[in-house]
Design a protein around this motif. Structure first.
Motif, short mmCIF file in Angstrom:
data_model
loop_
_atom_site.label_atom_id
_atom_site.label_comp_id
_atom_site.label_asym_id
_atom_site.label_seq_id
_atom_site.Cartn_x
_atom_site.Cartn_y
_atom_site.Cartn_z
N ARG A 90 0.81 -1.21 0.00
CA ARG A 90 0.00 0.00 0.00
C ARG A 90 0.85 1.27 0.00
O ARG A 90 0.32 2.36 -0.20
N ALA A 91 2.14 1.13 0.20
CA ALA A 91 3.03 2.29 0.14
C ALA A 91 3.54 2.55 -1.27
O ALA A 91 4.09 3.62 -1.55
N VAL A 107 0.26 -8.89 -2.07
CA VAL A 107 0.75 -7.84 -2.95
C VAL A 107 -0.09 -7.82 -4.23
O VAL A 107 -0.47 -6.75 -4.72
N ILE A 108 -0.40 -9.00 -4.76
CA ILE A 108 -1.27 -9.08 -5.95
C ILE A 108 -2.63 -8.47 -5.64
O ILE A 108 -3.19 -7.72 -6.43
N PHE A 109 -3.16 -8.80 -4.46
CA PHE A 109 -4.46 -8.25 -4.05
C PHE A 109 -4.40 -6.72 -3.95
O PHE A 109 -5.27 -6.01 -4.46
N ALA A 110 -3.37 -6.20 -3.28
CA ALA A 110 -3.26 -4.76 -3.08
C ALA A 110 -3.05 -4.01 -4.39
O ALA A 110 -3.41 -2.83 -4.48
N ARG A 111 -2.49 -4.67 -5.39
CA ARG A 111 -2.27 -4.02 -6.68
C ARG A 111 -3.47 -4.14 -7.61
O ARG A 111 -3.41 -3.76 -8.77
N GLY A 112 -4.58 -4.70 -7.10
CA GLY A 112 -5.80 -4.74 -7.89
C GLY A 112 -6.07 -6.04 -8.61
O GLY A 112 -6.81 -6.05 -9.60
N GLY A 113 -5.48 -7.14 -8.14
CA GLY A 113 -5.68 -8.43 -8.78
C GLY A 113 -7.14 -8.87 -8.78
O GLY A 113 -7.88 -8.60 -7.83
#
Length: 371
Positions: A90-91, A107-113
């Motif tokens: 998120r940073a 990380v995939i989730f946070a990047r919009g996966g």
């Protein structure tokens, strides 16, 4: 911000050597080094981080369930590591590019996966990945530590073009012993490229404890390459976010690479093919369960009076929806016929390929009629 090099004797001491902002009970701790990097984070954003971590844990649990039910070939759990993945991801800026290992579901989730992005590779379907251009995440790397070299190569391109990007690579404590990781740090430091190394020290490289991997904090290795480092409590989402903001600011300013060691714990197996009961002390697992990153942030928010039943209900509903979407995406995938693996290999027909196709067809025919 380099850590003091003190030998690691046990997990309690290991944790005490890490920078943190939130104590395990949710109490805010003054941290002159990290506080400036999260001074703008308001309760609303904290609730967003809590939501992300909770949804991620539910996605992870559903992935395990799908594998146990025969819908996935394998799954690499990230239970316990939610704060490290969500806090650092998120940073990131939208233009930054991530080079992950196989465990970075968060990380995939946070990047919009999308829901299908979490399972396609583990199911072995066509494409076997998300769209790297859309998420700005390179395909998941199974070869231990190889992604660090890819990240440094990309960062060399960033520097050559003068682009406003940072390459970020994730790996585990076990990977830190691989030659690839150390070679990547040599090149990163020598060419002063904008790359951030994130070591998720989850204490176990399959069945190998971190005390065997390193007698000293792993973050202490980076300064030996000329790379500044910080060691944070990986179960403290605020500390992880602050550390990543520091590292990104450093790299984006043209000062070269930075290194983060996030001290966390893998609560589940290495993958669903592993049985951690065979090599882990149950008391160790329970001691880390009391440091749960999700419970910690919720306790902090409740202490602020910024979290109530309505927030819990909204987060629970979001987690339920994510699990439903994941299951539907997995079960709705249409697997290509086995012989389609030969399609598109060459532009024109090829006798060698046709021979292989015929041999494979004969092999598959041998199973016809079996239950």
């Amino acid at each position: 911000m380099s850590p003091q090099l003190t030998p690691i004797a046990d997990t309690a001491q290991d944790l005490e050597l890490s920078e943190r902002i939130l104590a395990p009970d949710g109490t805010r701790i003054a941290n002159p080094r990290l506080d400036p990097f999260v001074a703008d984070v308001a309760p609303e954003q904290l609730r967003g981080l809590l939501r992300d971590m909770t949804v991620l844990r539910r996605i992870d649990a559903e992935g395990i369930a799908l594998q146990r039910q025969g819908q996935l070939g394998l799954w690499a759990p990230c239970n316990g590591q939610e704060a490290t993945q969500i806090g650092t991801a998120r940073a990131l800026a939208a233009q930054d590019y991530v080079f992950p290992s196989y465990r970075e579901t968060g990380v995939i989730f946070a990047r919009g996966g999308y829901a299908s992005d979490f399972v396609r590779a583990w199911r072995g379907e066509e494409g076997s990945s998300y769209d790297p251009r859309e998420l700005r995440i390179a395909p998941v790397q199974i070869i231990i530590g190889a992604q660090t070299l890819h990240a440094v190569g990309y960062a060399m391109g960033i520097k050559h073009e003068g682009a406003d990007e940072v390459a970020v690579t994730y790996f585990g404590d076990g990977a830190s012993s691989q030659g690839d990781v150390n070679e990547a740090m040599v090149f990163a430091a020598s060419y002063e490229v904008p790359v951030v190394f994130v070591c998720q020290n989850n204490h176990w490289a399959i069945s190998e404890p971190v005390a065997v991997q390193s007698q000293f904090p792993i973050a202490g290795r980076a300064p030996g390459f000329g790379i500044p480092s910080v060691r944070v409590d990986g179960n403290d989402v605020l500390a992880c976010m602050a550390a990543m903001r520091w590292a990104l600011e450093h790299a984006r300013a043209g000062k070269g690479p930075a290194f983060i060691e996030a001290v966390t714990y893998r609560m589940g197996p290495h993958t669903t093919a592993d049985d951690p009961i065979r090599y882990r002390d149950p008391e160790e697992v329970e001691s880390w369960r009391r440091r749960d990153p999700i419970a910690r942030l919720e306790a902090h928010l409740r202490g602020l009076g910024a979290f109530g039943d309505e927030h819990a209900a909204e987060i629970g509903a979001a987690a339920d929806a994510a699990a439903r979407d994941l299951r539907a995406a997995c079960l709705g995938m249409v697997t290509r016929p086995p012989l389609a693996v030969f399609d598109g290999v060459y532009a024109e027909p090829h006798t060698g390929l046709q021979r292989q196709r015929d041999e494979y067809a004969a092999y598959l025919a041998a199973f016809e009629g079996e239950a």
